[in-house]
Every structure is written in structure tokens, then in C-alpha cells.
Design a protein around this motif. Sequence first.
Motif, PDB file in Angstrom:
ATOM      1  N   PRO A 102       0.708  -1.241  -0.138  1.00  0.00           N
ATOM      2  CA  PRO A 102       0.101   0.040   0.031  1.00  0.00           C
ATOM      3  C   PRO A 102       0.864   1.161   0.060  1.00  0.00           C
ATOM      4  N   ASN A 103       2.138   1.327   0.425  1.00  0.00           N
ATOM      5  CA  ASN A 103       3.003   2.469   0.786  1.00  0.00           C
ATOM      6  C   ASN A 103       3.357   2.826  -0.738  1.00  0.00           C
ATOM      7  N   ILE A 104       2.944   2.150  -1.652  1.00  0.00           N
ATOM      8  CA  ILE A 104       3.391   2.330  -3.327  1.00  0.00           C
ATOM      9  C   ILE A 104       2.865   3.643  -3.825  1.00  0.00           C
ATOM     10  N   ILE A 105       1.539   4.079  -3.077  1.00  0.00           N
ATOM     11  CA  ILE A 105       0.797   5.280  -3.531  1.00  0.00           C
ATOM     12  C   ILE A 105       1.672   6.430  -3.173  1.00  0.00           C
ATOM     13  N   ASN A 106       2.500   6.431  -2.151  1.00  0.00           N
ATOM     14  CA  ASN A 106       3.360   7.704  -1.968  1.00  0.00           C
ATOM     15  C   ASN A 106       4.394   7.833  -2.957  1.00  0.00           C
ATOM     16  N   LYS A 107       4.442   6.811  -3.909  1.00  0.00           N
ATOM     17  CA  LYS A 107       5.584   6.946  -5.048  1.00  0.00           C
ATOM     18  C   LYS A 107       4.990   6.875  -6.180  1.00  0.00           C
ATOM     19  N   PRO A 108       4.612   8.196  -6.749  1.00  0.00           N
ATOM     20  CA  PRO A 108       3.727   8.359  -8.231  1.00  0.00           C
ATOM     21  C   PRO A 108       4.955   8.052  -9.203  1.00  0.00           C
ATOM     22  N   ARG A 109       5.887   8.132  -9.031  1.00  0.00           N
ATOM     23  CA  ARG A 109       6.937   7.873 -10.205  1.00  0.00           C
ATOM     24  C   ARG A 109       7.190   6.535 -10.102  1.00  0.00           C
ATOM     25  N   GLU A 110       7.024   5.635  -9.300  1.00  0.00           N
ATOM     26  CA  GLU A 110       7.104   4.265  -9.392  1.00  0.00           C
ATOM     27  C   GLU A 110       5.889   3.706  -9.899  1.00  0.00           C
ATOM     28  N   ILE A 111       4.612   4.312  -9.751  1.00  0.00           N
ATOM     29  CA  ILE A 111       3.460   3.837 -10.229  1.00  0.00           C
ATOM     30  C   ILE A 111       3.439   4.095 -11.768  1.00  0.00           C
ATOM     31  N   ILE A 112       3.829   5.227 -12.151  1.00  0.00           N
ATOM     32  CA  ILE A 112       3.832   5.400 -13.629  1.00  0.00           C
ATOM     33  C   ILE A 112       4.745   4.684 -14.231  1.00  0.00           C
ATOM     34  N   GLN A 113       5.987   4.330 -13.667  1.00  0.00           N
ATOM     35  CA  GLN A 113       6.912   3.536 -14.239  1.00  0.00           C
ATOM     36  C   GLN A 113       6.492   2.137 -14.360  1.00  0.00           C
ATOM     37  N   MET A 114       5.496   1.769 -13.396  1.00  0.00           N
ATOM     38  CA  MET A 114       5.059   0.335 -13.392  1.00  0.00           C
ATOM     39  C   MET A 114       4.006   0.225 -14.630  1.00  0.00           C
ATOM     40  N   ALA A 115       3.234   1.377 -14.790  1.00  0.00           N
ATOM     41  CA  ALA A 115       2.057   1.624 -15.722  1.00  0.00           C
ATOM     42  C   ALA A 115       2.762   1.401 -17.231  1.00  0.00           C
ATOM     43  N   ASN A 116       3.729   2.097 -17.334  1.00  0.00           N
ATOM     44  CA  ASN A 116       4.572   2.426 -18.642  1.00  0.00           C
ATOM     45  C   ASN A 116       4.986   0.997 -19.037  1.00  0.00           C
ATOM     46  N   GLU A 117       5.692   0.141 -18.043  1.00  0.00           N
ATOM     47  CA  GLU A 117       6.017  -1.292 -18.542  1.00  0.00           C
ATOM     48  C   GLU A 117       4.899  -2.169 -18.703  1.00  0.00           C
ATOM     49  N   LEU A 118       3.745  -1.882 -17.906  1.00  0.00           N
ATOM     50  CA  LEU A 118       2.744  -2.820 -18.161  1.00  0.00           C
ATOM     51  C   LEU A 118       2.053  -2.622 -19.840  1.00  0.00           C
ATOM     52  N   ALA A 119       2.022  -1.438 -19.980  1.00  0.00           N
ATOM     53  CA  ALA A 119       1.290  -0.922 -21.304  1.00  0.00           C
ATOM     54  C   ALA A 119       2.546  -1.486 -22.387  1.00  0.00           C
ATOM     55  N   VAL A 120       3.827  -1.529 -22.202  1.00  0.00           N
ATOM     56  CA  VAL A 120       4.838  -2.070 -23.212  1.00  0.00           C
ATOM     57  C   VAL A 120       4.480  -3.593 -23.242  1.00  0.00           C
ATOM     58  N   THR A 121       3.898  -4.331 -22.142  1.00  0.00           N
ATOM     59  CA  THR A 121       3.539  -5.697 -22.205  1.00  0.00           C
ATOM     60  C   THR A 121       2.319  -5.925 -23.008  1.00  0.00           C
ATOM     61  N   GLY A 122       1.321  -4.970 -22.787  1.00  0.00           N
ATOM     62  CA  GLY A 122       0.126  -5.020 -23.296  1.00  0.00           C
ATOM     63  C   GLY A 122      -0.211  -4.781 -24.722  1.00  0.00           C
ATOM     64  N   LEU A 123       0.580  -3.743 -25.083  1.00  0.00           N
ATOM     65  CA  LEU A 123       0.436  -3.190 -26.732  1.00  0.00           C
ATOM     66  C   LEU A 123       0.352  -4.186 -27.720  1.00  0.00           C
ATOM     67  N   PRO A 124       1.229  -5.136 -27.820  1.00  0.00           N
ATOM     68  CA  PRO A 124       1.171  -6.336 -28.907  1.00  0.00           C
ATOM     69  C   PRO A 124      -0.247  -6.972 -28.772  1.00  0.00           C
ATOM     70  N   GLU A 125      -0.629  -7.272 -27.728  1.00  0.00           N
ATOM     71  CA  GLU A 125      -1.972  -7.911 -27.622  1.00  0.00           C
ATOM     72  C   GLU A 125      -2.850  -6.988 -28.018  1.00  0.00           C
ATOM     73  N   VAL A 126      -2.905  -5.678 -27.613  1.00  0.00           N
ATOM     74  CA  VAL A 126      -3.901  -4.810 -27.956  1.00  0.00           C
ATOM     75  C   VAL A 126      -3.901  -4.818 -29.722  1.00  0.00           C
ATOM     76  N   PHE A 127      -2.726  -4.480 -30.364  1.00  0.00           N
ATOM     77  CA  PHE A 127      -2.710  -4.435 -31.631  1.00  0.00           C
ATOM     78  C   PHE A 127      -3.515  -5.555 -32.494  1.00  0.00           C
ATOM     79  N   GLN A 128      -3.118  -6.834 -31.704  1.00  0.00           N
ATOM     80  CA  GLN A 128      -3.775  -8.166 -32.377  1.00  0.00           C
ATOM     81  C   GLN A 128      -5.194  -8.076 -32.110  1.00  0.00           C
ATOM     82  N   MET A 129      -5.528  -7.509 -31.267  1.00  0.00           N
ATOM     83  CA  MET A 129      -7.131  -7.517 -30.868  1.00  0.00           C
ATOM     84  C   MET A 129      -7.833  -6.507 -32.041  1.00  0.00           C
TER      85      MET A 129
END
Lengths: 153, 715
Positions: A102-129
Motif C-alpha cells: 500500500p505504501n506505493i501510492i506515496n511513490k507516484p513515479r514508481e506507479i507510472i513506471q510500473m504502468a508504462n512497463e505494463l503498457a509495453v507488455t499489453g500493446l502487442p496484444e492490443v494491436f492483435q485485438m
Amino acid sequence: MDKYYNPFQNQELRFPKIYQEQILRFTQTKSDDVKGSQPSQSPFPRMVDLWLFAVCIGAKKGKRTLLTKEETYKFIEGAIFTSDPWRVDLLSLLAIGFSENPNIINKPREIIQMANELAVTGLPEVFQMLTEGYSEPIWNLSTQIVEMLQEAD
Amino acid sequence: MKFSKAFFKNFRLLRNLELDFSTDPERRLTVIRAANESGKTTTLMAMQWALYGDISLPGKGKDYRLHPIDWDFDNNPRVMIEVIIEFEHVSYKPANNGKSQEMTKFYRLIRSTSEEMKGKKHKRLPSTVALYELNPQGDTPIEPVEPILHDMLPLELREVFFTDGDRVLSFIQANISATAKRQRVQNAIKSLLGLNVIENAINHINVSINDTYKKVKDRSHSKDLSEVSERLEIVTNDLDKLEPKNLDLIDQLTNVELQIDEKDNEIVAILARGDQEALSRELIECRENIQKLEMRKKELEKKHSNLFRDDALAYNLIAPIINKAFQILSTLEADGTIPSNTIPVLEERINIGKCFCDELFDDSPSGIKRREAVERKINLQKQNDGLLKQLTDLFYSSRRILTDRNTQNWNWGEKYKDVLKQRNDNEEQLQKERQNQNAINIKLEQLGNTDVRAMKDYKRNLELTKEKIIRDQASVYNQIKNLKEQAKVLEKQQNSLLRRKERNYLLLSELEVSKDIRKILQNTYDALINNELQKVSTTMNEYFLKMICADPEQGAIIRKSEITPVFDIKVYGSRNRHLDPDRDLNGASRRALTLSFILALTNVSEVIAPNVIDTPLGMTSGHVKRSVLETSIEHSSQLVLFLTRAEIESCQDIIDQNAGIVITLTNTAHYPLMLKNNPNNSEIKVLRCECDHYEHCQLCERLGFESNAKLAYRD
């Protein structure tokens, strides 16, 4: 959260450079001389909508993909979330649930870093869809989402 | 007479057309298959024009265009128009054995003219006509042309031998005046008898009687006799002028009524296709609807697209992760970490100087130690306050979200279904409106420049003309009646005065003899007409009952038909109940009745001539249709029928057995609305192909005809 509170104000939302052309293809907000600006061909109104969708798909896959800064480009800043505060909550909850901390919400930079990395994972599947199927991208995507949600149920 | 060939050049739609007719006595039928507006009526008209000239055209040819409507006058200022008919004619000559010998001769008739444009109107030169007897040695010109032709095929019988299947119904139609109908029947019967010889004789006698009146007047020494004779002369002169005028007015009345009827049918047909004004309004409305639906389509597309940025989608996609996060926050809430109320409570305790456990926060070493510990906790809490506040807010907002999760608003699938339905419904409506727009455009194209209002005005003018003719005819008739009565009185006075003087006996005898001869001629004339009328009536009845007997419904109602002594065509049911042809007969029976009359005239006249009939089987079907066709073939020496595909349906076997020639005519202007294939012809004209009633080809294949599947494709 205070509806006006945006911890991600100055954070950079980033996309992999190798997908730049496809990202432009499937989003509506771009210059007129680029093809496919009709919703049927470009289902996502804005790039941030495509990004968040890719984040969710990446989160479903449960995997983060790290790229270097040079391999990615900033397409917008987190200030964009001010108009959709629910996205701030969503990203915060996603971060807590994914990291189990839960303490991660105090680290917005880490949250966005995580989100960017998840987006990289998700994009190929999105294009396939978007391209899999005999219909226009908007219909291919809709069908795939319906199937995905039904499977989850 | 039997037609063998006809050639048409630049006669309206018939730019360059050749037709053949069967002359085989065993196969007397020629079928020319043609859809509506494919030149059937034009061909009929062209053949009559070749035989009789302008008098056979509508309005006797005045202002009637003969040239093709799309003729290029800029490059070809004068258009040559020609119709050639080749025919054979049987005549008889005495043989050596005292009997008659049949002679068949072959002829070619050529009528031609030309038209030019003068300003906006066309001008036509008087036509020239030539007749040739065809011999192996060469063609011999025959003179005089028109009398010889009219002997073979009398002008008065024109409408008997060239029959428009729809127009001929006017013999019995209710909306034509009784006077006009009777006159037409009477004229038809009179013409077939060739009674003009007797009519001429009666006219000669009348002239002779008038001359005698004049002599009486000139030679009279009696003032009274002179005056009476003069008045009688004036009365008979007036009668001589008025009687032809009366006949002419009756003729005019018939023509105007037919024109009104035709115009009515045209208007009805066009209104059935559509009123141009109404259609234009409909088109505008349709376009507006399409515009609205297109805008709605864009809105719905946008709405669909917005579904991909919907919060429900995101939350649904990562629901397990969100649930896990909520569980973590719930744990924090359960153990009191959130919401954070610790600091105010602890500060309050320090102020009070006593902890929850009743230990004091005094100045004793233990009291100080205790106070410092609590103050450290307070400071630590203050440091974590920002984080805890965020966690607290996140906990409460996610609790709300998860509570709402089961509501409709969170079901992305349902939202998508709703948008999908709206998009599909909108698209369906859009397709319908577009189809509607196409249909309206087609109707407007078919209407072309037809101005229904102008047609209605024209019809109104015709009706005014008709009213005037009726008034004039009634006035003339009255005058004739008065004059006849005056003539009777004056004749009586004259006779009486003549008898007074011996020297007038000669003149009186002359008058008496002339009047007696006139009476004999008139009685003979009337007897002949009535005799022939009876023959025509009987024959007509025979054919009519034969044709309709196949229809059980009509066959049960109708018992008899006849032509009355006053030339009315009447139909009777059981117990001699008079039936109204317009109300009590169906379309097929009305058609059968009029065709029976035509065929009866043909037979009673003993004139061997072709029957050329345009759409004889319209409104007929089933057994009656077949019966009408069979009866017509049986009682005609040469039968040429223009038939639509619908008319041919269910009669193919009859045509197989009786037709010597079957061909098809096609109007190039019917592409693309009615013809499947482009005839690749820039001119509007009628083309011929050799397709019979079982075939179609690249030229004549039509759209939307149900029986297309039954027709073989001819290469």
C-alpha cells in the motif's frame, strides 16, 4: 481521493518507439493527413486511452516489460489525468494490487513506471485485438473485449 | 389481303425495322412479343398510315410528329420517313368453265414523306404513295393507288382490321356517351356492307327532288305555289347542309370522348407511377432524413469509440487486481491504520496529562519517558499522515466503486450491446431511406418531363370541347327536326297547290316518283343494315359465349349478347336481365365482348384481310385468355398479335400449334431500368430479335420478370 488531487501531474507517460506508427494508426487525435482517423479504423479517441487500455491488458498478463528511455518516447504528461480523476484512483489501486504494497501510492513515479512497463507488455496484444478478424478495427476490438470479459466471468 | 412484310424507316421509334408476317394458311398467327412502350401501337399506326395516309393518324395528323424524338436536326435538317408494306391479295376472275378462278397477286405499297423543323415546330410535306405489282419480270406500278387499296381494305373498316385492344373497349365503355357508342357500331356495320352506293343513290334522289322543287318554283304562275316552293327549297337546302354537319359533330364527339378516355388512362398510369410534385417533396424529405441519420451514425460511432475509454472497461479488465488492492486497504481499515484519528487523541491525552492506561504524563522520570514515547508516536504519525490520508481516501472511493460494481453502469458488455443495437437500427433505417431515395429517383426518371398538371388542364379543355360539341349537336339536331317538320308541311301545301292546276301534274308526278324511289332505297338501306346487323349480332354472340364459357363465374351469369336495332351492344343475364358491361362483366369478359364484335364484323363483311391486334389479351387470364386466343385464330384469315410476356403466359402451346412466325421487339430506351443488358445504341429505337416465346437474349432480356428463369438464353 480529492477529485482535484493528481499525484501524477508531472510524470511522463511513454510508449515504445517501435509501435509509434501503429499507435498513430489506431488513435483519432492526429493530423488530418494521416489515414484512419475515423472511429471505425481508429477506435481510441486519444493516445492516453490506448495507453491505459494497454496497461490493463499488461496487468492482466501480470508482467512488466522494461525498456530503456531511448527505446521509448513521451507522448503526454500525467496532467492529462486531471480531466479523468477516476484514472488516478485506478492506477493507484492497480499499483497496490500488483505490488501488494500500500505504501506505493506515496511513490507516484514508481506507479507510472510500473504502468508504462505494463503498457509495453499489453500493446502487442492490443494491436492483435484490433487487427484479428474480418471486420474493421472497432468491431474486431469490441468482439475481442466481449469474449475476454465473458471468459473472466 | 395478307401482309407478308413491312419495313419502317424513321417512323417515330421505328427507325429501321423489318417485320415478317406468316402467310401460311395452316399457321395463320404471327406473334410479335413486345413489352409496353416497345412500339406496338406505333407499328399499328405506321401500317395504317402506309395504307390510308395522314387521315389515320391522331388528330388526322395535324401537329402529329412522325420523326424519331431524338432526331439530330442540327446535323440532318430533313428526316425521310417511309413505310413499305408487301402483301398478297386474292381476287377472282371467270374461268373457262363458267366458274370463278382464284388469282393471288403480290404487291408492294410505299408511302413516304419528310419532316423538317421550323423553329420549335416540325413541318411535314404531304406524303406520296406508290403501289407496285410484283412480278418475276419486274415491278409494275399500279394506278390509281388509293381507290384500289380501299377496295381491298376499306377505310371505314380501318379500326376493325387494326385493333388497339384497349381502345376497342370504347364500343362498350360506360364513360363514352351512348350516342357515340351507337354511332361507332353503326358506322362499323355500315362500312362493312359498302352501303355507300345506296347512300349515294339516296343523295342523288334528294338532289333531283330539290331540282324539281326549283322547277316548280320557277314555272309556277301561282304566287302561293311559288312562295311555298321557295320556302321548301330553302328548307331542303338547309337540311342538306345540316345533316352532314350533324354527322360530323357526332364523329367529333366520338373522337373527343376517346381522347378524354385516353388522357384519363395516361394520367392514371402516371399518377400510379407518381405525381412529380409529390415525388419531389418526398425526395427532399428523404434526403433530410438521410442527413439526420448520417449525423446520428457519426454520433453513435463516437459513442462506440468512447466505450474504450470507459472506466467500467478498465475496472472490469483488471478486477482481480483491484479486488486484491481493496482487500489490502480493508485490512488497513480493519486494523485501524486507516482512517487515521491517532494524533488528535494522543495530543488530547498529553494535554490531559494522563494516558489511556491511567499512567500519568507528569514530571517524574517515568512520566517524562512515557510522554516522550507518545510524542515520538505523534511525530511518526505526522510523518505518515499524507500517505494515510491518501490510503483512506482511496479506501473510501474504491469501496464506493465496488459497491456500484453490480449495477448496470458497470456492465461494459451491456453498454456495448446497447450501442451495437442503436448503431444497427440506425444503419437499417439509413439503408431503407437510401432505397426509398433510389426508388423515388427512378420514378421521377420514368415520369421524365411529364407535367401531370398540364395533362389535367389538357383533359379539362377536351371536356369543355366535348360540352360545346354536345350543345352544338343538340342545336343542329333540333334544327334538323324543325326543318323536317317544316318540309313535311310545305310539301303537303305544295302538293295541294300543285293538284289545283292541271299543268302542274307532270311536275307533281316527277316529285311523287322521286320520293317513291327514295323511299324504296331508304327501306332497302335500312333492311340491309338491319339484316347485316342481325348477322353481326348473332355471330358476335356465338364467339362471345365460346370465349367466356371457360370462365365458370362469368359463364354462369351471362346468357346472351346482342346488338340492338339502335346499335347498342348489350349483354343479358338469366331471365333476360340486362347486365352493365362496366359493372357486371369482369375485365376479361369485356375484352372478349369487344373482340367478338370485331371478329364478327370481319367475318360478316367477307373481306379477306388481316386482323392486326395490339394487346388483345390484356386483363384476361386462365381459360378465358386461352379461349379468346383460340377463337380469334379460328375466325381470322391472318392474325397478327402484339403480345406482352404476361399475355403469352399459359398460352405457349396455342402459339406453338398456330404461329408461323414469332419475333421480339425491344425498345433501347428501356435500358437500364427495364432491360438487363446495355444495347449499346445511342438512338432511341425499337430493335428486333428472333427470340420466340421460350427465349430471351442479350438484347431482349428484361429485369424483374418472374418468368425469366423459364426462358432459354439465345446466343
